[in-house]
Scaffold this motif. Sequence first.
Motif, PDB file in Angstrom:
ATOM      1  N   ASP A 177       0.828  -1.212   0.000  1.00 29.66           N
ATOM      2  CA  ASP A 177       0.000   0.000   0.000  1.00 29.66           C
ATOM      3  C   ASP A 177       0.859   1.256   0.000  1.00 29.66           C
ATOM      4  OD1 ASP A 177      -2.224  -1.584   0.008  1.00 29.66           O
ATOM      5  OD2 ASP A 177      -2.611  -1.406   2.146  1.00 29.66           O
ATOM      6  N   LEU A 178       1.904   1.258   0.822  1.00 22.24           N
ATOM      7  CA  LEU A 178       2.795   2.413   0.879  1.00 22.24           C
ATOM      8  C   LEU A 178       3.539   2.578  -0.442  1.00 22.24           C
ATOM      9  CD1 LEU A 178       3.800   4.612   2.836  1.00 22.24           C
ATOM     10  CD2 LEU A 178       5.658   3.086   3.479  1.00 22.24           C
ATOM     11  N   GLY A 179       3.952   1.463  -1.048  1.00 24.16           N
ATOM     12  CA  GLY A 179       4.633   1.537  -2.336  1.00 24.16           C
ATOM     13  C   GLY A 179       3.754   2.132  -3.420  1.00 24.16           C
ATOM     14  N   ALA A 180       2.471   1.731  -3.442  1.00 22.59           N
ATOM     15  CA  ALA A 180       1.546   2.303  -4.427  1.00 22.59           C
ATOM     16  C   ALA A 180       1.368   3.794  -4.208  1.00 22.59           C
ATOM     17  CB  ALA A 180       0.196   1.582  -4.337  1.00 22.59           C
ATOM     18  N   ALA A 181       1.266   4.216  -2.945  1.00 22.87           N
ATOM     19  CA  ALA A 181       1.068   5.634  -2.650  1.00 22.87           C
ATOM     20  C   ALA A 181       2.272   6.471  -3.066  1.00 22.87           C
ATOM     21  CB  ALA A 181       0.782   5.824  -1.157  1.00 22.87           C
ATOM     22  N   ILE A 182       3.476   5.938  -2.855  1.00 21.96           N
ATOM     23  CA  ILE A 182       4.691   6.708  -3.148  1.00 21.96           C
ATOM     24  C   ILE A 182       5.005   6.728  -4.639  1.00 21.96           C
ATOM     25  CG2 ILE A 182       7.192   6.751  -2.798  1.00 21.96           C
ATOM     26  CD1 ILE A 182       6.710   5.707   0.012  1.00 21.96           C
ATOM     27  N   THR A 183       4.846   5.593  -5.316  1.00 19.06           N
ATOM     28  CA  THR A 183       5.292   5.481  -6.708  1.00 19.06           C
ATOM     29  C   THR A 183       4.245   5.918  -7.727  1.00 19.06           C
ATOM     30  OG1 THR A 183       4.558   3.170  -6.808  1.00 19.06           O
ATOM     31  CG2 THR A 183       6.836   3.579  -6.144  1.00 19.06           C
ATOM     32  N   MET A 184       2.956   5.972  -7.335  1.00 16.81           N
ATOM     33  CA  MET A 184       1.899   6.241  -8.306  1.00 16.81           C
ATOM     34  C   MET A 184       1.168   7.566  -8.077  1.00 16.81           C
ATOM     35  SD  MET A 184       0.211   2.436  -8.405  1.00 16.81           S
ATOM     36  CE  MET A 184      -1.096   2.949  -9.542  1.00 16.81           C
ATOM     37  N   TYR A 185       0.759   7.811  -6.849  1.00 15.00           N
ATOM     38  CA  TYR A 185      -0.136   8.933  -6.596  1.00 15.00           C
ATOM     39  C   TYR A 185       0.459  10.308  -6.938  1.00 15.00           C
ATOM     40  CZ  TYR A 185      -3.040   5.480  -4.191  1.00 15.00           C
ATOM     41  OH  TYR A 185      -3.814   4.387  -3.892  1.00 15.00           O
ATOM     42  N   PRO A 186       1.757  10.568  -6.663  1.00 14.62           N
ATOM     43  CA  PRO A 186       2.291  11.889  -7.041  1.00 14.62           C
ATOM     44  C   PRO A 186       2.138  12.191  -8.529  1.00 14.62           C
ATOM     45  CG  PRO A 186       3.772  10.808  -5.512  1.00 14.62           C
ATOM     46  CD  PRO A 186       2.745   9.781  -5.889  1.00 14.62           C
ATOM     47  N   LEU A 187       2.393  11.191  -9.383  1.00 13.02           N
ATOM     48  CA  LEU A 187       2.267  11.398 -10.823  1.00 13.02           C
ATOM     49  C   LEU A 187       0.816  11.636 -11.224  1.00 13.02           C
ATOM     50  CD1 LEU A 187       3.638  11.447 -13.580  1.00 13.02           C
ATOM     51  CD2 LEU A 187       3.433   8.954 -13.669  1.00 13.02           C
ATOM     52  N   ALA A 188      -0.110  10.879 -10.621  1.00 10.86           N
ATOM     53  CA  ALA A 188      -1.528  11.056 -10.930  1.00 10.86           C
ATOM     54  C   ALA A 188      -2.032  12.423 -10.461  1.00 10.86           C
ATOM     55  CB  ALA A 188      -2.342   9.940 -10.280  1.00 10.86           C
TER      56      ALA A 188
ATOM     57  N   TYR B   5       5.140   2.925 -17.161  1.00 11.50           N
ATOM     58  CA  TYR B   5       5.626   2.834 -15.777  1.00 11.50           C
ATOM     59  C   TYR B   5       4.461   2.789 -14.788  1.00 11.50           C
ATOM     60  CZ  TYR B   5       6.863   4.915 -11.282  1.00 11.50           C
ATOM     61  OH  TYR B   5       6.954   5.192  -9.934  1.00 11.50           O
ATOM     62  N   TYR B   6       3.492   3.686 -14.955  1.00  9.54           N
ATOM     63  CA  TYR B   6       2.363   3.769 -14.028  1.00  9.54           C
ATOM     64  C   TYR B   6       1.528   2.491 -14.074  1.00  9.54           C
ATOM     65  CZ  TYR B   6      -1.439   6.116 -11.491  1.00  9.54           C
ATOM     66  OH  TYR B   6      -2.381   6.466 -10.565  1.00  9.54           O
ATOM     67  N   GLY B   7       1.251   2.001 -15.285  1.00  4.24           N
ATOM     68  CA  GLY B   7       0.481   0.777 -15.407  1.00  4.24           C
ATOM     69  C   GLY B   7       1.201  -0.411 -14.818  1.00  4.24           C
ATOM     70  N   LEU B   8       2.513  -0.505 -15.065  1.00  4.35           N
ATOM     71  CA  LEU B   8       3.291  -1.625 -14.541  1.00  4.35           C
ATOM     72  C   LEU B   8       3.328  -1.607 -13.016  1.00  4.35           C
ATOM     73  CD1 LEU B   8       6.550  -3.047 -15.942  1.00  4.35           C
ATOM     74  CD2 LEU B   8       6.504  -2.415 -13.551  1.00  4.35           C
ATOM     75  N   VAL B   9       3.599  -0.431 -12.433  1.00  4.15           N
ATOM     76  CA  VAL B   9       3.679  -0.330 -10.969  1.00  4.15           C
ATOM     77  C   VAL B   9       2.316  -0.616 -10.336  1.00  4.15           C
ATOM     78  CG1 VAL B   9       4.093   1.258  -9.065  1.00  4.15           C
ATOM     79  CG2 VAL B   9       5.632   1.252 -11.010  1.00  4.15           C
ATOM     80  N   GLY B  10       1.234  -0.092 -10.957  1.00  9.98           N
ATOM     81  CA  GLY B  10      -0.101  -0.350 -10.426  1.00  9.98           C
ATOM     82  C   GLY B  10      -0.456  -1.824 -10.441  1.00  9.98           C
ATOM     83  N   PHE B  11      -0.170  -2.492 -11.550  1.00 10.34           N
ATOM     84  CA  PHE B  11      -0.443  -3.926 -11.664  1.00 10.34           C
ATOM     85  C   PHE B  11       0.420  -4.701 -10.677  1.00 10.34           C
ATOM     86  CE2 PHE B  11      -1.039  -7.506 -15.042  1.00 10.34           C
ATOM     87  CZ  PHE B  11      -1.810  -8.211 -14.123  1.00 10.34           C
TER      88      PHE B  11
END
Length: 667
Positions: A379-390, A408-414
Motif C-alpha cells: 500500500d505504501l509503495g503504491a502511494a509513493i510510486t503512483m499517486y504523485p504522478l496522478a 511505468y504507471y500501469g506496470l507499478v499499479g499492476f
Amino acid sequence: MDRYTSKLSPGVDYSAGTFLLMIAILTILGNAAVLITAVRRHSVLKAPELLTVNLAVTDIGMALSMYPLSIASAFNHTWIGGDQSCLYYGLMGMIFSVASINTLVVMALVRYLVTGNPPKSGNRFQRRTICVLISVIWLYSLLWAVFPLLGWGGYGPEPYGLACSVDWAGYQHSLNGSSFIMALTILCTLIPCGFILFSYAGIAWKLHKAYQSIQIHESLPNTRTVERKVTLMGILISAGFIVSWTPYVTVSLWTMFHSGGKDSVAPIVSLLPCLFAKCSTVFNPFVYYIFRRSFRRELRQIWTCCVRRIAAGAPVLFVIMDIYSSKLSPAVDYGVGAFLLLIAILSFVGNLLVLVMTYKRSTQMKPPELLSVNLAVTDLGAAITMYPLAIASAWNHHWIGGDVTCVYYGLVGFFFGAASMMTLTIMAIVRFVVSSTLQSAKEKISKRNARMLVAGSWLYALMWALFPLIGWGKYGPEPFGLSCTLAWRDMKDHSQSFVITMFLMNLVIPAVIIISCYSGIALKLYVTYKSMHDINRMPNMIKMQRRLMLIAVLISVGFIASWTPYGIVSLWSIYRPGDSIPPEVSMLPCLFAKTSTVYNPFIYYTFSKTFKQEVNQLGRLCGISKMHHASPSKNFPENTIYLVCVENKEKQEAIKNRKAETQIMSF
C-alpha cells in the motif's frame, strides 16, 4: 550503532558526498536522454536495441534508488536509517548491478550471433524474444537479491560506514555466508565476464576473417565498418562496467580471505573502489554520443525543441498526444487531484505507522505478522510510486510524460495490486491453518517459510506485471486520460487470453480462496463454541480468534470491494463500444480502487487493541510527553510494546491474553 558511523574525516565525507552528487546528476541526465530518444524513435527501434534501453533503466534506477541515501549519509557523517535502510540499499545495489552485468552478457551474445551475417538476419531476434530475455534478467537479479532476505548470505555496512552491500566478511564466519559469496562470485561475476570476453573475442575473429575475404567485393565494406563500430561500442560499454567494478570486487575478495576481515582494509582504501564502481552508471551515454550519429542527432533535436518551447513560454513536453489529454473539465480535474492527495496522505501516514509499530516490536514479531507488514509495504509503495504522478497530471489537465510514464504507471499499479491480492490470499490460508487448533502460529509457520511466502507473492506479481512488456497484454491510458493501466479496449482483439487468465488468476480464484478460508474459520469457531463444556475457560480465546478473523475479513473485503467496480467497468469496456462509458463514469471506479490503500490502518486501530495502544503510546511520546513522564514508570514495562492498564489478577489475565493474541495474530 557504531558500525554505521563514518570512519572517515568530515572533509572526506563532504568530498565523497559531492562526488556522488555529481555522479548522480550525470547518470540521471545521460540515461534519461537515452530513454527519451528511445521513446521518440520507438516505432523504428530494433529488437536488440531494447537491451540498450534496459541498461539505461538499470543505471538510472541505481541513481534514483541508491545515490540520494548515500549522499545524505555522507553529508550527515553517519549512515541514515540503520539496519532497515542498509538492507534496502544492499538489496537495490544487488538487483541493479546483477541486472546490468547480465544485460551486458545478453548484448554480447546477441552481437556475436548477429555479426558476420547478412543485415536481415538480425530479424531473428524479435521483440518478444528480447523482452523475454530482459524479463529473465530481472527475475534472475531479483532472485539473487532476495536470497540474503531468506537467510542465505546477508547484507551489511561497508568498512568505511557510509554504504551497504553484501556482507563479504561473512565468508569467514559461517558456511552459509561463504557458500553464498562463492556462488555469487562465480555465477554473477566470473562466468558473465567470461561470456562477455569470449563473445567479443569471437566477434573480433569473425570481423578479421570477413575483412580478409572482402577484397573482391565493393558493397560489403560499409556493412563491416558499421559492425566494427557497433562492436567497438559494445566492448567499451562492457569494459567500462567491468573496469569500474574490478577494484571493488578485488578489495571485497581481500576482506573475504584476510584474517582481519573488514579491519584489514583502511576505510579510505575501501571508499575509493566503491566510488569508482558508482562511475559505471555514467559512461554509457557518453559512449553512445561518440559512436552513434542518430543519438547525437536526436539530442540536438530535443535541445532545439526545448529552447523553442521555453522561448515561446510553452511547457517542455516532447510529445503531446490526444490520448493523454484529460476528458474531464478543469474543475473535475482539480477535484480529482485534491481527492488523490488526501488518499495519498492518509495511505502514507497510516501504513507508515504500521511499519513503525512493527519496527518497534520487531524482536517480538511472529512469522505470520510479516504478511501484514508486506501488505503495508504494497500500500505504501503504491502511494509513493503512483499517486504523485496522478496528482500532478490531474492538476496539469494532461497526463505528464507520455508513453514512458504511462507504461511505468500501469506496470507499478499492476505490480502492487497483484502483490496485495496474493498477500491477502496467503493471509487467509495462514489464518485458516493457524485457527485449526489453539496452538501458537509459530508452530504452524516458521519465519523462513513466511519470508518465502512473501518473496513468492512479489515474484508472482512481478511476473504478471512484466507480461504486457513481453507482448501478452498491453498498458495504456484510462478513458478519462489522467491515469494508466491495462489497455482494456486494445486487448479486445489481440489479448483476450491475457484478460481472461489475468482475471481468473488475480481476482476470481484468489477471491474464492479467501471466501472459502474465512468461511471455514467461521464454521470452526461456531462448532468450537457450541461444543464447549467449560465456558469459563475458553471464551477469551474464542473471542480473540473471532476478533482476529474479523480484522482479516474486513481487510480482504475492503480490498476486493474497492477493486470490484473497477474490474466490472474494465470488462464492460472490452466487450462494448469505446464510447459506451462516459469519462466521468470510468473515473469514479478508478478513484474508488485507489482507496484500498487507506483502509487497513483504520481497521487495525479499531479492532486491534495492541495496535491502538502502540499508536497511543507513540502519540504520548510525540505530543504529550509531559503527561507520559508524569505517569508512574512501573505501569509501563520497559521491554513490552503492549501496555495494559489493569491491576493485579485482571492485569495478569490481560497480559496473558495479549501474549496469546500476538502468537496467532497476522492482522
